[in-house]
Design a protein around this motif. Sequence first.
Motif, PDB file in Angstrom:
ATOM      1  N   MET A 113       0.792  -1.151   0.002  1.00 47.45           N
ATOM      2  CA  MET A 113      -0.207  -0.207   0.137  1.00 47.45           C
ATOM      3  C   MET A 113       0.810   1.124   0.102  1.00 47.45           C
ATOM      4  O   MET A 113       0.518   2.110  -0.702  1.00 47.45           O
ATOM      5  CB  MET A 113      -1.130  -0.014   1.251  1.00 47.45           C
ATOM      6  N   ARG A 114       1.933   1.379   0.716  1.00 47.92           N
ATOM      7  CA  ARG A 114       2.723   2.357   0.891  1.00 47.92           C
ATOM      8  C   ARG A 114       3.337   2.787  -0.633  1.00 47.92           C
ATOM      9  O   ARG A 114       3.682   3.830  -1.096  1.00 47.92           O
ATOM     10  CB  ARG A 114       4.288   2.281   1.864  1.00 47.92           C
ATOM     11  N   LEU A 115       3.840   1.550  -1.325  1.00 48.49           N
ATOM     12  CA  LEU A 115       4.277   1.856  -2.505  1.00 48.49           C
ATOM     13  C   LEU A 115       3.314   2.451  -3.615  1.00 48.49           C
ATOM     14  O   LEU A 115       3.805   3.440  -4.382  1.00 48.49           O
ATOM     15  CB  LEU A 115       4.943   0.482  -3.126  1.00 48.49           C
ATOM     16  N   ASN A 116       1.995   2.003  -3.633  1.00 50.19           N
ATOM     17  CA  ASN A 116       1.143   2.597  -4.449  1.00 50.19           C
ATOM     18  C   ASN A 116       1.005   3.944  -4.004  1.00 50.19           C
ATOM     19  O   ASN A 116       0.591   4.899  -4.922  1.00 50.19           O
ATOM     20  CB  ASN A 116      -0.163   1.819  -4.183  1.00 50.19           C
ATOM     21  N   ARG A 117       0.969   4.498  -2.671  1.00 48.35           N
ATOM     22  CA  ARG A 117       1.012   5.865  -2.341  1.00 48.35           C
ATOM     23  C   ARG A 117       2.096   6.584  -3.009  1.00 48.35           C
ATOM     24  O   ARG A 117       1.825   7.643  -3.307  1.00 48.35           O
ATOM     25  CB  ARG A 117       0.780   5.806  -1.010  1.00 48.35           C
ATOM     26  N   ALA A 118       3.205   5.952  -2.796  1.00 49.28           N
ATOM     27  CA  ALA A 118       4.435   6.660  -3.256  1.00 49.28           C
ATOM     28  C   ALA A 118       4.096   7.066  -4.917  1.00 49.28           C
ATOM     29  O   ALA A 118       4.432   8.118  -5.551  1.00 49.28           O
ATOM     30  CB  ALA A 118       5.699   5.885  -3.148  1.00 49.28           C
TER      31      ALA A 118
ATOM     32  N   ARG B  91       9.568  -4.439  -6.748  1.00 48.44           N
ATOM     33  CA  ARG B  91       9.093  -3.291  -7.282  1.00 48.44           C
ATOM     34  C   ARG B  91       9.305  -1.955  -6.794  1.00 48.44           C
ATOM     35  O   ARG B  91       9.113  -0.869  -7.157  1.00 48.44           O
ATOM     36  CB  ARG B  91       7.427  -3.335  -7.120  1.00 48.44           C
ATOM     37  N   VAL B  92       9.693  -1.980  -5.453  1.00 47.96           N
ATOM     38  CA  VAL B  92      10.305  -0.956  -4.842  1.00 47.96           C
ATOM     39  C   VAL B  92      11.517  -0.324  -5.316  1.00 47.96           C
ATOM     40  O   VAL B  92      11.591   0.765  -5.797  1.00 47.96           O
ATOM     41  CB  VAL B  92      10.655  -1.266  -3.034  1.00 47.96           C
ATOM     42  N   ALA B  93      12.478  -1.001  -5.655  1.00 49.63           N
ATOM     43  CA  ALA B  93      13.664  -0.465  -6.431  1.00 49.63           C
ATOM     44  C   ALA B  93      13.143  -0.254  -7.930  1.00 49.63           C
ATOM     45  O   ALA B  93      13.867   0.836  -8.444  1.00 49.63           O
ATOM     46  CB  ALA B  93      14.600  -1.880  -6.609  1.00 49.63           C
ATOM     47  N   LEU B  94      12.422  -0.772  -8.564  1.00 52.24           N
ATOM     48  CA  LEU B  94      11.889  -0.210  -9.877  1.00 52.24           C
ATOM     49  C   LEU B  94      11.244   0.991  -9.812  1.00 52.24           C
ATOM     50  O   LEU B  94      11.511   1.694 -10.667  1.00 52.24           O
ATOM     51  CB  LEU B  94      10.822  -1.273 -10.130  1.00 52.24           C
ATOM     52  N   VAL B  95      10.393   1.098  -8.810  1.00 54.94           N
ATOM     53  CA  VAL B  95       9.892   2.611  -8.628  1.00 54.94           C
ATOM     54  C   VAL B  95      10.807   3.741  -8.158  1.00 54.94           C
ATOM     55  O   VAL B  95      10.922   4.574  -9.009  1.00 54.94           O
ATOM     56  CB  VAL B  95       8.554   2.520  -7.701  1.00 54.94           C
ATOM     57  N   ARG B  96      11.697   3.472  -7.676  1.00 48.35           N
ATOM     58  CA  ARG B  96      12.935   4.111  -7.328  1.00 48.35           C
ATOM     59  C   ARG B  96      13.620   4.597  -8.452  1.00 48.35           C
ATOM     60  O   ARG B  96      13.909   5.869  -8.589  1.00 48.35           O
ATOM     61  CB  ARG B  96      13.461   3.607  -6.005  1.00 48.35           C
ATOM     62  N   GLY B  97      14.038   3.497  -9.457  1.00 44.99           N
ATOM     63  CA  GLY B  97      14.657   3.720 -10.443  1.00 44.99           C
ATOM     64  C   GLY B  97      13.983   4.542 -11.576  1.00 44.99           C
ATOM     65  O   GLY B  97      14.484   5.726 -12.142  1.00 44.99           O
ATOM     66  N   GLU B  98      12.735   4.614 -11.633  1.00 43.82           N
ATOM     67  CA  GLU B  98      11.696   5.367 -12.483  1.00 43.82           C
ATOM     68  C   GLU B  98      11.795   6.709 -11.865  1.00 43.82           C
ATOM     69  O   GLU B  98      11.843   7.812 -12.655  1.00 43.82           O
ATOM     70  CB  GLU B  98      10.458   4.698 -12.573  1.00 43.82           C
ATOM     71  N   LEU B  99      11.356   6.844 -10.856  1.00 42.22           N
ATOM     72  CA  LEU B  99      11.405   8.162 -10.262  1.00 42.22           C
ATOM     73  C   LEU B  99      12.641   9.118 -10.385  1.00 42.22           C
ATOM     74  O   LEU B  99      12.766  10.206 -10.721  1.00 42.22           O
ATOM     75  CB  LEU B  99      10.859   8.150  -8.742  1.00 42.22           C
TER      76      LEU B  99
ATOM     77  N   ALA C 254      10.563  10.328  -1.780  1.00 40.42           N
ATOM     78  CA  ALA C 254      10.820  10.685  -0.295  1.00 40.42           C
ATOM     79  C   ALA C 254       9.967   9.725   0.339  1.00 40.42           C
ATOM     80  O   ALA C 254      10.169   9.040   1.555  1.00 40.42           O
ATOM     81  CB  ALA C 254      10.434  12.013   0.094  1.00 40.42           C
ATOM     82  N   LEU C 255       8.885   9.220  -0.142  1.00 43.75           N
ATOM     83  CA  LEU C 255       7.964   8.045   0.547  1.00 43.75           C
ATOM     84  C   LEU C 255       8.502   6.852   0.622  1.00 43.75           C
ATOM     85  O   LEU C 255       7.990   5.710   1.231  1.00 43.75           O
ATOM     86  CB  LEU C 255       6.490   8.290  -0.164  1.00 43.75           C
ATOM     87  N   LEU C 256       9.457   6.608  -0.677  1.00 41.46           N
ATOM     88  CA  LEU C 256      10.160   5.372  -0.546  1.00 41.46           C
ATOM     89  C   LEU C 256      11.011   4.994   0.526  1.00 41.46           C
ATOM     90  O   LEU C 256      11.669   3.835   0.779  1.00 41.46           O
ATOM     91  CB  LEU C 256      10.859   4.982  -1.966  1.00 41.46           C
ATOM     92  N   ASP C 257      11.534   6.030   1.056  1.00 45.24           N
ATOM     93  CA  ASP C 257      12.608   5.797   2.017  1.00 45.24           C
ATOM     94  C   ASP C 257      12.217   4.629   3.196  1.00 45.24           C
ATOM     95  O   ASP C 257      11.210   5.041   3.798  1.00 45.24           O
ATOM     96  CB  ASP C 257      13.106   7.151   2.710  1.00 45.24           C
ATOM     97  N   GLY C 258      12.944   3.528   3.281  1.00 48.89           N
ATOM     98  CA  GLY C 258      12.814   2.735   4.318  1.00 48.89           C
ATOM     99  C   GLY C 258      11.722   1.428   3.798  1.00 48.89           C
ATOM    100  O   GLY C 258      11.697   0.482   4.596  1.00 48.89           O
ATOM    101  N   LEU C 259      11.237   1.905   2.934  1.00 45.32           N
ATOM    102  CA  LEU C 259      10.217   0.736   2.349  1.00 45.32           C
ATOM    103  C   LEU C 259      10.955  -0.426   1.726  1.00 45.32           C
ATOM    104  O   LEU C 259      10.413  -1.415   1.775  1.00 45.32           O
ATOM    105  CB  LEU C 259       9.461   1.335   0.942  1.00 45.32           C
TER     106      LEU C 259
END
Length: 90
Positions: free
Chosen positions: A1-6, A34-42, A20-25
Amino acid sequence: MRLNRAVAVAEAEGPAAGLALLDGLEDALPANHRVALVRGELLLRLGRAGEAVRALDDAAARCANDAERRHIVARRDAASATSERDAEST
């Protein structure tokens, strides 16, 4: 859910806000690519191609699905080309 919010925040308020919302996730979801994927895209959206390449490498290494991994690797390769062009222009 936090990933979707980010992702939603990144779309509404910009990639820095989503990042900023990905920190610690990644600590909470260590095996999730998926967390690393979203981080890369952002990071790509922020023009930080070198950092994006590292995040996308991490995402590809964690991904168990071959088709999805190929997509991630293609995004990484595009980010790498961008990073190389940026380095040449400085």
